[in-house]
Design a protein around this motif. Sequence first.
Motif, short mmCIF file in Angstrom:
data_model
loop_
_atom_site.label_atom_id
_atom_site.label_comp_id
_atom_site.label_asym_id
_atom_site.label_seq_id
_atom_site.Cartn_x
_atom_site.Cartn_y
_atom_site.Cartn_z
N ARG A 44 0.82 -1.21 0.00
CA ARG A 44 0.00 0.00 0.00
C ARG A 44 0.86 1.26 0.00
NH1 ARG A 44 -1.58 1.68 5.85
NH2 ARG A 44 -3.21 2.85 4.81
N TYR A 45 2.15 1.11 0.25
CA TYR A 45 3.05 2.25 0.27
C TYR A 45 3.83 2.42 -1.03
CZ TYR A 45 1.91 1.90 5.20
OH TYR A 45 1.23 1.81 6.40
N SER A 53 3.61 7.54 4.54
CA SER A 53 3.60 6.09 4.78
C SER A 53 4.08 5.76 6.19
CB SER A 53 4.49 5.39 3.75
OG SER A 53 4.03 5.64 2.43
N GLN A 56 1.84 6.46 9.28
CA GLN A 56 0.77 5.52 9.63
C GLN A 56 1.20 4.61 10.78
OE1 GLN A 56 -2.00 6.32 7.75
NE2 GLN A 56 -0.45 7.75 6.98
#
Length: 216
Positions: A44-45, A53, A56
Motif C-alpha cells: 500500500r506504500y 507512509s 501511519q
Amino acid sequence: MARYDAILFDVDGTLIHSRPGILNSFAYAFRQMGVDPSGIDLSRYLGPPLRWSFAQHFSSGEEVERAVDLYRARYAEKGMHECSLFPGVMEMLEALRRQGLLLATATSKPIEVVTPILEEQGLLPLFDLIGGASMDRSVDTKTEVIRQVLQDPRLAGRHILMVGDRQDDMQGARDCGLPAAGVLYGYGSREELQAWNPVFLAGDCKELTGYLLETN
C-alpha cells in the motif's frame, strides 16, 4: 496534431517496476525501528510519499524522519538497483520524443534520488524536465510536485496530461487542473483509478502510446 503536447509521468509503477527495491527498503527501515514488517501490507506504500507512509506507524515527527533516513540509506545502497523498466517503456518514450512531445517526470521520489535511477535505466536523455519531491517537507505530496513542475516556462500554454498508476497521481492532477490517464500494469487497481474518472486507462505501454499520439 496530438491531443496533448506535454506529458507528466509518474515513475514508480508507471515507468519503472520498482516494487522489490521499495518493499525491501521499507522492511529494512521498519526492522531498524523495532517494528516487525511481516504483519504490514507494504504494497500500500508503493506510490504515496514516504513521510505519509511512515506516519501511519509512528506518531512523532522525529520517528518519521528517522524512518525516512533509514529507508533512503538502504534504497541508495541497494534499492535503486532492484528495479527494471516495464515492457515497452523505452519504445513509448522514444515514440513520443519523435513526435515532439515535451516529456517530464512528476514523481514522489526526490529529484536527487530519481535522477540516477533514470540514468541507470537509460531514460534520463528522453526527458526534458525531471520533476520530483524535495528531500525535506517543502515539496512532499504529488500535488505539490505537479504544481512545481507546472511552473517551468516550457510548459506554458501546452496541453498537458498526467500519467500515473495510483490515486495520488489522479488527485494531484485534479488538484492542479490537469486531466490524468491511468496505467493498469502498475501498482494501483482499476477500481482505485476509475474512482477519479481518468481520461484513459491503459493496459500496457502500447495502448498508452496509441492514446497519447492519437490526433484530435
